[in-house]
Enzyme design. Sequence first.
Site, mmCIF file in Angstrom:
data_model
loop_
_atom_site.group_PDB
_atom_site.id
_atom_site.type_symbol
_atom_site.label_atom_id
_atom_site.label_comp_id
_atom_site.label_asym_id
_atom_site.label_seq_id
_atom_site.Cartn_x
_atom_site.Cartn_y
_atom_site.Cartn_z
ATOM 1 N N LYS A 168 4.870 0.575 9.566
ATOM 2 C CA LYS A 168 4.889 1.940 9.030
ATOM 3 C C LYS A 168 4.323 2.930 10.039
ATOM 4 O O LYS A 168 4.811 4.042 10.158
ATOM 5 C CB LYS A 168 4.080 1.980 7.733
ATOM 6 N N ARG A 201 5.231 -12.825 9.650
ATOM 7 C CA ARG A 201 5.947 -11.569 9.370
ATOM 8 C C ARG A 201 7.334 -11.628 9.955
ATOM 9 O O ARG A 201 7.604 -12.371 10.892
ATOM 10 C CB ARG A 201 5.232 -10.397 10.059
ATOM 11 N N GLU A 208 0.882 -1.162 0.000
ATOM 12 C CA GLU A 208 0.000 0.000 0.000
ATOM 13 C C GLU A 208 0.924 1.218 0.000
ATOM 14 O O GLU A 208 1.805 1.331 0.858
ATOM 15 C CB GLU A 208 -0.881 0.007 1.255
HETATM 16 P P1 ATP Z 1 2.950 -2.132 7.990
HETATM 17 O O1 ATP Z 1 2.280 -2.746 9.170
HETATM 18 O O2 ATP Z 1 4.391 -1.865 8.186
HETATM 19 O O3 ATP Z 1 2.192 -0.952 7.439
HETATM 20 P P2 ATP Z 1 1.712 -3.613 5.934
HETATM 21 O O4 ATP Z 1 1.576 -5.093 5.913
HETATM 22 O O5 ATP Z 1 0.497 -2.824 6.245
HETATM 23 O O6 ATP Z 1 2.910 -3.252 6.869
HETATM 24 P P3 ATP Z 1 1.801 -3.320 3.117
HETATM 25 O O7 ATP Z 1 2.266 -2.173 2.298
HETATM 26 O O8 ATP Z 1 0.358 -3.615 3.111
HETATM 27 O O9 ATP Z 1 2.299 -3.071 4.590
HETATM 28 O O10 ATP Z 1 2.654 -4.620 2.785
HETATM 29 C C1 ATP Z 1 2.931 -5.132 1.512
HETATM 30 C C2 ATP Z 1 3.300 -6.578 1.662
HETATM 31 O O11 ATP Z 1 4.431 -6.719 2.523
HETATM 32 C C3 ATP Z 1 2.177 -7.375 2.296
HETATM 33 O O12 ATP Z 1 2.010 -8.557 1.562
HETATM 34 C C4 ATP Z 1 2.652 -7.649 3.696
HETATM 35 O O13 ATP Z 1 2.145 -8.848 4.183
HETATM 36 C C5 ATP Z 1 4.170 -7.680 3.526
HETATM 37 N N1 ATP Z 1 4.841 -7.298 4.776
HETATM 38 C C6 ATP Z 1 4.735 -6.148 5.454
HETATM 39 N N2 ATP Z 1 5.460 -6.186 6.583
HETATM 40 C C7 ATP Z 1 6.052 -7.402 6.621
HETATM 41 C C8 ATP Z 1 6.925 -8.068 7.543
HETATM 42 N N3 ATP Z 1 7.334 -7.481 8.649
HETATM 43 N N4 ATP Z 1 7.340 -9.314 7.231
HETATM 44 C C9 ATP Z 1 6.931 -9.904 6.103
HETATM 45 N N5 ATP Z 1 6.110 -9.355 5.213
HETATM 46 C C10 ATP Z 1 5.665 -8.121 5.457
HETATM 47 MG MG MG Z 2 -1.153 -1.982 5.666
#
Ligand code: ATP
Ligand code: MG
Length: 558
Positions: free
Chosen positions: A270, A260, A35
């Site tokens: 984030k 994760r 995102e």
């Molecule tokens: P955050 O909580 O940091 O905002 P998010 O999952 O909301 O992370 P996205 O931009 O939606 O962030 O993530 C894109 C992809 O990266 C998703 O498929 C998510 O599952 C993966 N991802 C994000 N953080 C991790 C992590 N710590 N380990 C593995 N995969 C991750």
């Molecule tokens: Mg997210």
Amino acid sequence: MDTGTSKGHFIETIIKQDVENNKNNGAVVTRFPPEPNGFLHIGHAKSICLNFNMAKKFNGKCNLRFDDSNPAKEKQIYIDSIKETVTWLGFKYGEPFFASDYFDRLHEFAVELIQKGKAYVCSLKADEIREYRGTLTEPGKNSPFRDRSVEENLDLFSRMKNGEFGEGEHTLRAKIDMQSPNINLRDPIIYRVKNAIHPRTGDQWCIYPMYDFTHCLSDALEGITHSLCSLEFEDHRPLYDWILDTLETPCHPQQIEFARMNINYTVLSKRKLQRLITDNHVQGWDDPRLPTLEGMKRRGYTPESIRSFCNTIGVSKKESRIDVGLLESCLRDNLNERAPRVMGVLKPLKITLENYPDDLTEELTAKNHPQKEEMGARTITFSKHIYVEQDDFMEDPPKKFFRLGPGREVRLRYAYLVTCKDVVKDKSGKVTELICTYDPETKGGNAPDGRKVKGTIHWVNADDCIDAEIRNYDRLFKDENPEKDGRDFIDNLNPESLVTLTDCKLEKSLENAVPEQVVQFERLGYFCLDSKDGTSNHPVFNRTVTLRDAWAKLARKK
Ligand code: ATP
Ligand code: MG
């Protein structure tokens, strides 16, 4: 480019079986779906490596898809940064995909659901929806709007689309089961009114699809075969499957969840990173102390070291916290191979060689890498005035201190053996200069009479060295788990995560340093020129990582 091979893991096993069984005609299509509401962090690197490596391993492809269905938080700068970062990590994608490109298709799918009697416009307010939803232990209640006719729903939905209603007045909900033990299936909202300007579609839409609706359908529209996501989406899988089973979609991708990445001494989210920035605990998204990939790049992390780390930790279903020491060790392994050696003095102490000719400057040859001849050599200069490290002198040294002290002899790396004859002090008694002699017979560092000199120290020529600022970074948090016992991670910040040294002296060759290209300052660690701060007269260098893990040593002592 070799982007590394992953260790065999459960996802690889599943995909391999699917290919062998000719599922999806043997095709493998994955996607990395960020995102664009922030910059990528090392956790994202795990997902990037996993998705791209699986595609590569099974001769498939991996899409970069921006999951941009929430215009409130998304920005073009994040889109640009994410594209650059994925490329920097070493992965190739074709034209990027955007969920917003599917807004028309998603709207048609929503209409299809209504026509099938599987979605309705609900006029409950947000807090009422919450109340009707029930809890983990209590079932929900049906919305009084659940039985609206298809015609009424189509009419209301089209008026939502035409901007006749304000935010929160109506939502479109999937009609599934308010009694389901899985809260995600209790008539989830799939469309809402939002009066926001979208970075790509501008003011074209005032209704936007929710994540769960957008994601599975974007996967299906792109022909994704394996939709790999993190564990928190496990409870959303029944909804993912329900939407794809209910609608006529080109295919039905398989969602597979994995744990994760968490790393100790940092936070990976984030939202939390944003707070560190907004509250000025760090200087921005690319602060070299942050686990953002832009911060790590600026700090001197190489894409190879990050890929190697992701491949080493593997993929599993079990949450765990990985030791940041492992990440640093992957970095050291890579830098040891590739970083040219140079000399820099962080806390200078001047030496005058009293028997060295006043206006002589000698040129000496220094190897760029002790083991790699192919990395060549450079010329460094030597003269009557040089700088050494303050820490390499003690006025009253213990026996085993093989460096400088009154009467003691050391080797200056690539140069001569020198002996300390006298010290100069200021009024407060601080040593400000050493008066030494050099042995002209020892050029290159060895005594013809075979006398043994144990210590070798680094130095720079005072006549032509560069003045620089050095930023020594350390862990951002004091404890392994900055949120232990539910405390606020802000209270656990390490006050010494950045120590700035402003009076450093570096060898002249570093005039040609390039940002982010790491060099080893002999005996000190790996450093790189900062890409943002400093001037050509006064550059700033970031310490990427020390030569050895000082924390591991501390832990052993405890
Ligand atoms: P955050 O909580 O940091 O905002 P998010 O999952 O909301 O992370 P996205 O931009 O939606 O962030 O993530 C894109 C992809 O990266 C998703 O498929 C998510 O599952 C993966 N991802 C994000 N953080 C991790 C992590 N710590 N380990 C593995 N995969 C991750
Ligand atoms: Mg997210």
